[in-house]
Scaffold this active site. Sequence first.
Site, PDB file in Angstrom:
ATOM      1  N   ASP A  76       0.836  -1.192   0.000  1.00 47.10           N
ATOM      2  CA  ASP A  76       0.000   0.000   0.000  1.00 47.10           C
ATOM      3  C   ASP A  76       0.880   1.254   0.000  1.00 47.10           C
ATOM      4  O   ASP A  76       2.043   1.207   0.398  1.00 47.10           O
ATOM      5  CB  ASP A  76      -0.902   0.023   1.241  1.00 47.10           C
ATOM      6  CG  ASP A  76      -1.879  -1.143   1.241  1.00 47.10           C
ATOM      7  OD1 ASP A  76      -2.136  -1.697   0.155  1.00 47.10           O
ATOM      8  OD2 ASP A  76      -2.355  -1.497   2.333  1.00 47.10           O
TER       9      ASP A  76
HETATM   10  N1  URA Z   1      -1.197  -5.982   3.629  1.00 44.72           N
HETATM   11  C1  URA Z   1      -1.740  -4.748   3.622  1.00 44.72           C
HETATM   12  O1  URA Z   1      -2.839  -4.526   4.120  1.00 44.72           O
HETATM   13  N2  URA Z   1      -1.039  -3.765   3.033  1.00 44.72           N
HETATM   14  C2  URA Z   1       0.191  -3.944   2.491  1.00 44.72           C
HETATM   15  O2  URA Z   1       0.778  -2.987   1.998  1.00 44.72           O
HETATM   16  C3  URA Z   1       0.747  -5.231   2.533  1.00 44.72           C
HETATM   17  C4  URA Z   1       0.025  -6.238   3.112  1.00 44.72           C
END
Ligand code: URA
Length: 207
Positions: A76
């Site tokens: 993310d």
């Molecule tokens: N899980 C998430 O919620 N976000 C990420 O960036 C990686 C794994």
Amino acid sequence: MVNDVVVRDIAFQIDSENDVISYEGKKIGYKEYVYILMNKPKGALSAASDKSRETVVDLVPEHLRRPDIAPVGRLDKDTTGLLLITDDGVFAHDVISPKKDVSKSYIVTLDGEVNDDMIQKFKDGVVLVDGTVCKPATLEKLSQNKARIIITEGKYHQVKRMFGTVGLGVNELYRESIGGLILPENLKSGECIEMTKEALESSIFNK
Ligand code: URA
């Protein structure tokens, strides 16, 4: 030059096994693919390109940049830590595929505390709000609001959604490792290093 002959034809095909490529007298090694390890900073988008926002590929230094490089899976925008970037699609698929069981370890900062029930629930396989069943995950409490979670798949927003099912919000998310590959401590946020496929494979897949 290819074998000491200047080549100006952009479509010229080299024989990567036998041809000797040089530029201004210096031999240039031919690499089929490039493998980049990045310490992803907050705010960079896990994408190869975007109209207006900065992507992780924008942060790759010029000398490592190639037309087809892309992040291996997605973190993310606000997630930090270990991210691989490559133009080797087969390798990327092997790292991401849930069938390959490659573990991804994250340190999470939560808005609450992990308890034993949650640890058991994660071990049994969390069912997300939309009914998606997650593979068993390892959850370890590190301090009052910090935990380590190890998963072997990468569904959309998976870690955040998993904690959501036990009523906890994720304030910070940091990926520390992929398989046995650990983010080097001295690699600053936003920095990259190039790695060989062999080194990556031996630490990620223990080959
Ligand atoms: N899980 C998430 O919620 N976000 C990420 O960036 C990686 C794994």
